[in-house]
Design a protein around this motif. Structure first.
Motif, short mmCIF file in Angstrom:
data_model
loop_
_atom_site.label_atom_id
_atom_site.label_comp_id
_atom_site.label_asym_id
_atom_site.label_seq_id
_atom_site.Cartn_x
_atom_site.Cartn_y
_atom_site.Cartn_z
N VAL A 71 -3.63 -7.17 -5.44
CA VAL A 71 -2.27 -6.66 -5.60
C VAL A 71 -2.25 -5.44 -6.54
O VAL A 71 -3.11 -5.29 -7.40
CB VAL A 71 -1.33 -7.75 -6.15
CG1 VAL A 71 -1.28 -8.94 -5.19
CG2 VAL A 71 -1.75 -8.22 -7.54
N TYR A 72 -1.26 -4.58 -6.33
CA TYR A 72 -1.06 -3.38 -7.15
C TYR A 72 -2.35 -2.54 -7.23
O TYR A 72 -2.72 -2.06 -8.30
CB TYR A 72 -0.57 -3.75 -8.54
CG TYR A 72 0.86 -4.24 -8.55
CD1 TYR A 72 1.93 -3.35 -8.68
CD2 TYR A 72 1.15 -5.60 -8.40
CE1 TYR A 72 3.24 -3.80 -8.67
CE2 TYR A 72 2.47 -6.05 -8.38
CZ TYR A 72 3.50 -5.15 -8.52
OH TYR A 72 4.80 -5.59 -8.51
N LYS A 73 -3.02 -2.40 -6.09
CA LYS A 73 -4.24 -1.60 -6.06
C LYS A 73 -3.94 -0.14 -6.34
O LYS A 73 -2.94 0.42 -5.85
CB LYS A 73 -4.90 -1.72 -4.69
CG LYS A 73 -5.52 -3.08 -4.39
CD LYS A 73 -6.20 -3.06 -3.03
CE LYS A 73 -6.90 -4.38 -2.75
NZ LYS A 73 -7.57 -4.36 -1.42
N GLY A 74 -4.78 0.49 -7.14
CA GLY A 74 -4.64 1.91 -7.42
C GLY A 74 -3.52 2.27 -8.38
O GLY A 74 -3.26 3.45 -8.62
N LYS A 75 -2.83 1.29 -8.90
CA LYS A 75 -1.74 1.55 -9.85
C LYS A 75 -2.22 1.29 -11.28
O LYS A 75 -3.03 0.39 -11.52
CB LYS A 75 -0.53 0.67 -9.53
CG LYS A 75 0.07 0.94 -8.15
CD LYS A 75 1.31 0.13 -7.93
CE LYS A 75 1.89 0.37 -6.54
NZ LYS A 75 2.36 1.75 -6.36
#
Length: 393
Positions: A71-75
């Motif tokens: 979840v929330y990859k790259g953030k």
């Protein structure tokens, strides 16, 4: 001649609203809750006769890491484990997670007939959710056997005590205040007295100093708490849940006296405190640096550090100086009071009372009346699919 432009004043950083007024906050809580529930189901399935506790905890933590990574990859959002997987045999009140490097503890296995407590949690951007459940360890060839006797008394009593506590907390919400403006929310003493009545109905006792805490961002022990069955030397609880808050709700019952005794086992669950201290030993500084980087202020197990044996040494000065604390996390589920009642962010499935047969029952009219109340009230939106399960439940 070129014109000279005046330097621009630095812009003030945008202040982020981390309360539940910001929809992103609730989304992050719910995302963490979904992960916690998924891993809890997997860990529960692992709790069988003969299974080694340390191996279950290792697998649970690996699953938490795996699901959190999705979840929330790259953030640029901090995320991780809010509390490591713990599996506590019947004799342990606080969460238990053994170490691999302790040969004796690493061999501890679950026994048929005992009640084990599972606890774990995920956090997204500092918004942690913790979920716990109890499981009666079945014999290998009797997984669906009906549970009777004292074990059933404890399971059923804990279920009703929890349902009662949630309804008592909901009575502090704005909806209830408008409904009965002249009636104040129940005091902590009254809450404690009612929970103790439920326990007594099943010949159980409330575990002393059972504490529910206010949750905040990066904090699972906020500045408000409710203490059930306080001991003579404990501090008093302070405050009741308000609309827009998130609480970790704890219920702890025992077939014994409810008095807590200190075991001889090394504490393996710790968390960072607000204390600052100039640590003298390199091993201590290295341990603290790793803790801050990986876990922030959330609880962790020594087995989650890169070198468990080195951590056992490094943690000593950290605890002695107060920069790390031995944690005695409560058994909890996460809830939020809303204008329409209590929303369960994390909570195990209600026990199948057909599988747990107790010959005891609650007869107190006040308690029965409270238990009849719904946890949440309908918002009146008739366009919603009534059969659709809420993601937060």
């Amino acid at each position: 001649m070129a014109e000279t432009q005046a330097p621009q004043a630095p812009q003030a950083p945008v202040e982020v609203d981390y309360t539940l007024n910001n929809p992103d906050t609730l989304t992050k809580y719910k995302t963490a809750a979904q992960i916690s529930h998924k891993v809890l189901d997997a860990v529960t399935a692992m709790c069988v006769e003969g299974a080694k506790i340390v191996e279950i905890c290792q697998k649970g933590d690996a699953l938490l890491d795996e699901e959190i990574a999705k979840v929330y990859k790259g953030k640029k959002i901090a995320k991780g484990i809010a509390t490591p997987t713990t599996v506590s045999p019947s004799s342990y009140v606080t969460p238990y997670t053994p170490l691999i490097s302790d040969a004796a503890e690493a061999e501890i296995a679950l026994k048929a007939g005992e009640i084990a407590k599972i606890q774990l949690g995920a956090q997204i951007d500092g918004f942690g959710t913790i979920v716990c459940d109890m499981v009666v360890i079945a014999k290998k060839d009797a997984a669906n056997e009906v549970v009777t006797g004292r074990e059933a008394d404890l399971i059923v009593a804990t279920h009703y005590a929890n349902e009662l506590l949630l309804r008592l907390l909901a009575s502090g919400t704005e909806e209830e205040k408008k409904k009965a403006a002249a009636q104040k929310p129940p005091t902590q003493a009254h809450i404690s007295a009612l929970i103790e009545k439920v326990a007594k109905a099943y010949d159980c006792n409330v575990i002393e100093n059972t504490t529910s805490w206010l949750f905040n961002r990066n904090e699972i022990e906020g500045d408000k708490k409710i203490i059930l069955s306080p001991s003579a030397n404990s501090t008093r609880g302070d405050g009741v849940p308000e609309v827009g808050e998130v609480w970790g709700v704890e219920i702890g019952l025992s077939l014994g006296s409810g008095k807590v005794k200190t075991l001889d086992h090394r504490a393996t669950l710790h968390r960072r405190t607000t204390t600052t201290y100039g640590l003298k030993r390199p091993s201590s500084r290295q341990t603290l640096s790793e803790v801050v980087k990986k876990f922030g202020t959330f609880p962790f197990s020594l087995r989650q550090l890169d070198d468990e044996k080195a951590a056992k040494v490094g943690v000593l000065e950290c605890v002695r100086s107060g920069v790390l604390a031995n944690t005695s996390l409560p058994v909890m589920r996460t809830t939020r009071p809303s204008p329409n009642g209590i929303t369960k962010l994390t909570a195990p499935s209600a026990p199948n009372l057909e599988q747990f047969k107790s010959d005891k029952k609650i007869e107190d009219e006040e308690i029965l009346k409270i238990l009849e109340q719904p946890l949440a009230r309908s918002t009146g939106n008739k366009n919603k699919n009534k059969n659709k399960k809420k993601a937060s439940e």
